[in-house]
Enzyme design. Structure first.
Site, PDB file in Angstrom:
ATOM      1  N   PRO A   1      35.738 -34.776  41.293  1.00 50.33           N
ATOM      2  CA  PRO A   1      35.041 -35.237  42.492  1.00 50.33           C
ATOM      3  C   PRO A   1      35.991 -35.813  43.535  1.00 50.33           C
ATOM      4  CG  PRO A   1      34.656 -36.750  40.665  1.00 50.33           C
ATOM      5  CD  PRO A   1      35.337 -35.541  40.093  1.00 50.33           C
TER       6      PRO A   1
ATOM      7  N   GLU B   1      36.475 -40.177  31.037  1.00 49.06           N
ATOM      8  CA  GLU B   1      36.819 -40.797  32.328  1.00 49.06           C
ATOM      9  C   GLU B   1      37.802 -39.955  33.137  1.00 49.06           C
ATOM     10  OE1 GLU B   1      35.488 -43.721  33.646  1.00 49.06           O
ATOM     11  OE2 GLU B   1      34.117 -43.335  31.998  1.00 49.06           O
TER      12      GLU B   1
ATOM     13  N   ARG C   1      32.470 -12.775  42.128  1.00 49.66           N
ATOM     14  CA  ARG C   1      31.606 -11.853  42.872  1.00 49.66           C
ATOM     15  C   ARG C   1      32.311 -11.237  44.069  1.00 49.66           C
ATOM     16  NH1 ARG C   1      28.741 -13.683  47.197  1.00 49.66           N
ATOM     17  NH2 ARG C   1      26.867 -12.558  46.554  1.00 49.66           N
TER      18      ARG C   1
ATOM     19  N   ASP D   1      26.716 -12.927  53.369  1.00 49.10           N
ATOM     20  CA  ASP D   1      26.340 -14.180  52.735  1.00 49.10           C
ATOM     21  C   ASP D   1      26.454 -15.349  53.700  1.00 49.10           C
ATOM     22  OD1 ASP D   1      25.782 -13.103  50.270  1.00 49.10           O
ATOM     23  OD2 ASP D   1      27.787 -13.453  49.474  1.00 49.10           O
TER      24      ASP D   1
END
Length: 259
Positions: free
Chosen positions: A89, A116, A154, A169
């Site tokens: 993150p 963690e 893809r 897309d």
């Protein structure tokens, strides 16, 4: 293209990569997905891969040695140079542009943390890049790895039955995708817009571009601010805005009847 995944849950990653477009890409030998479990490289009887965080506090941290050994085995398994990515993150946000850049590489590796996280020293010396799939925390990097595998896989030539699918897309040109319809033409929920049934390809292209511009303006104005619009696009966006202001909205956030 080859994607190596360093993970404590290799079965999960393999199962995610075995279905749909990515599974078909592997069957067509356009994509190769391999997994490496750090636990296989642990040296103690309990196959330990984590330890208590230095300085105290809750949670465990993934150990250097099993991860380093797994990465070494991964690098030695194929001759191509490999770009190593840690799913975190704290990493840079994954975007379609970044996906397209990764899809052009012959080989990448995805390192999935748990607990963690991973000892910072390994990140500093073994990782080329950190990527985040969003501003939230997951239990581990496997779901993020599955997202990267799908998004990158893809885009391999031949993975999609129609190459234009990727070109149209959302985000491929910096905009959100236009709405799509199928049969039946008439339904209690509404009708397919007449322009899509007209056979006029120029009019259809113009309608789709206007809807794409309008949706981006309504839902993701931050994206629109980053796109350089040509004269036609500016004209279509102005047209959409005028019609939108007059339109009786039938759904939340302008998501009812298309304009």
């Amino acid at each position: 293209m080859r994607i190596d995944v360093v993970t404590l849950f290799p079965d999960f990653v393999r199962q995610c990569a075995a279905v749909g477009v990515v599974g078909r890409a592997q069957q067509r030998q356009l994509l190769q997905v391999e997994t490496w479990n750090p636990r296989d490289h642990a040296t103690d009887h309990y196959r330990t891969v984590d330890g208590r965080t230095c300085g105290g506090g809750p949670g465990m941290v993934m150990l250097i040695e099993p991860l380093r050994a797994a990465l070494q085995a991964m690098r030695e398994a194929a001759p191509e140079p490999v770009h190593v990515i840690y799913l975190s993150p704290q990493g840079a946000r994954l975007t379609q542009g970044r996906v397209e850049a990764l899809a052009r590489r012959p080989r990448i590796a995805l390192v999935c943390g748990r607990y963690e996280g991973v000892d910072e020293r390994l990140l500093a010396h073994e990782i080329d890049e950190e990527l985040s799939i969003g501003d939230y925390v997951l239990s581990g990097g496997e779901l993020g790895a599955a997202v990267v595998i799908d998004a990158v896989g893809r885009l391999q030539d031949g993975a999609l039955n129609d190459a234009q699918s990727a070109e149209q897309d959302s985000f491929s040109n910096g905009l959100l995708d236009c709405p799509h319809y199928t049969k039946p033409v008439h339904d209690a929920l509404g009708d397919v817009p007449e322009v899509l049934l007209s056979g006029d390809h120029a009019a259809i292209r113009r309608w789709r571009l206007k809807q794409s511009l309008g949706r981006t303006w309504l839902r993701r104005p931050d994206l629109l601010a980053q796109v350089v619009l040509d004269d036609e696009s500016r004209s279509l966006l102005d047209e959409f805005r005028r019609e939108y202001m007059r339109h009786d909205q039938s759904g939340p956030n302008g998501r009812g009847t298309e304009i």
